[in-house]
Enzyme design. Sequence first.
Site, PDB file in Angstrom:
ATOM      1  N   HIS A 109      -5.480  -5.051  -1.693  1.00 51.93           N
ATOM      2  CA  HIS A 109      -6.127  -4.773  -0.276  1.00 51.93           C
ATOM      3  C   HIS A 109      -7.254  -5.813  -0.024  1.00 51.93           C
ATOM      4  O   HIS A 109      -8.427  -5.575   0.204  1.00 51.93           O
ATOM      5  CB  HIS A 109      -6.689  -3.554  -0.021  1.00 51.93           C
ATOM      6  CG  HIS A 109      -5.502  -2.138  -0.045  1.00 51.93           C
ATOM      7  ND1 HIS A 109      -4.786  -2.008  -1.261  1.00 51.93           N
ATOM      8  CD2 HIS A 109      -5.312  -1.459   1.000  1.00 51.93           C
ATOM      9  CE1 HIS A 109      -4.166  -0.919  -0.907  1.00 51.93           C
ATOM     10  NE2 HIS A 109      -4.317  -0.719   0.394  1.00 51.93           N
ATOM     11  N   GLU A 120      -1.928  -2.416  -8.219  1.00 47.12           N
ATOM     12  CA  GLU A 120      -3.044  -2.514  -7.270  1.00 47.12           C
ATOM     13  C   GLU A 120      -3.398  -1.137  -6.814  1.00 47.12           C
ATOM     14  O   GLU A 120      -2.766  -0.020  -6.731  1.00 47.12           O
ATOM     15  CB  GLU A 120      -2.899  -3.638  -6.288  1.00 47.12           C
ATOM     16  CG  GLU A 120      -1.789  -3.117  -5.091  1.00 47.12           C
ATOM     17  CD  GLU A 120      -2.494  -2.037  -4.214  1.00 47.12           C
ATOM     18  OE1 GLU A 120      -3.657  -2.048  -3.874  1.00 47.12           O
ATOM     19  OE2 GLU A 120      -1.733  -1.523  -3.452  1.00 47.12           O
ATOM     20  N   SER A 151       0.950  -1.223   0.044  1.00 52.25           N
ATOM     21  CA  SER A 151      -0.083   0.033   0.131  1.00 52.25           C
ATOM     22  C   SER A 151       0.943   1.211  -0.066  1.00 52.25           C
ATOM     23  O   SER A 151       1.703   1.542  -1.014  1.00 52.25           O
ATOM     24  CB  SER A 151      -0.860  -0.205   1.117  1.00 52.25           C
ATOM     25  OG  SER A 151      -1.912   1.001   1.050  1.00 52.25           O
TER      26      SER A 151
END
Length: 314
Positions: A282, A211, A112
């Site tokens: 996630h 992502e 992330s």
Amino acid sequence: MRTLLPKALRQGDTIGLVSPSSPSPEHGRIEQAVRYLETLGYRVKPARHFNCRAESRRELDSCKLLDLHEMFSDRSVSAIFCLRGGSGATRLLQDIDYSLVASNPKILAGYSDITALSIALYARTGLVTFSGPMLATELHAPSPYTEENFWKILTEPGREHEIINHPEHPLCIMREGAAEGTLLAGNLTVLSCLVGTPYLPSMSGAIPLFEDINEEPYRIDRLFSHFYNAGLLQKCSGLLFGQFTREPLSFRRKNPLLDILRYYTEKTAERMPVAAGLSYGHIDDLLTLPIGARTLLQAGNGTLSLRSAPSVRA
């Protein structure tokens, strides 16, 4: 640039805990994650300012940098695990002591917002890092799939690993082909912030895997257009898409996100293999990926073969 592969993690080793991005209010989860690591036979050492808050960004960033530098220089620490993502890691990049990191290569794990650290460390030092689960988001109660993929690569980073998608995550081969290149996996929003800076490695011949989370399709489109307009997607040897919501991508119904992924697939070279739906993002069942590792990609007949090869050991 020489690639640095950190030493394997062994039972009894000490894992340092840092929080380069946002703090977490989930103190119960953090305690669970610490117990989980200790149950597996590891020692745990929180950084001096682990999960701290401060009155100003300047003060907070100073604490984060001090923690990172102390953990990399601490010879008793074998690996560094991140608390969570969120925001703030990009603010640290200009002030990291990259010479210190290069002289003390060790495992760094997180994804992330931690993408900023992983990618910058590889760009500036050649250190292979590991994009995978974090303390307050997964490691307090990792799924069997997440757990297996995490530990197998951290305990044997020097061997070739086959990257296998979760059986319940459908894959879509958008263009068949084969490629070899450096794996650069990370969060799309964070990666886009690194375009035009010295903290993004060369995309020439690379295999990026993108992502994201909580982004509307129009924003995903804008972010990919930034990479395309910068001439970066066209230079890659392969292109991979992970997950963009907490639910795995579905290819059975019309989806504006899929239209966007197909659009940018068409913008790449005709022989470049492209696949979507990897177990990365996630999500509960999460791959751990070696950032900077040489990777072999084969896409065809509805299947994807992805292997990360060992690099030069530190």
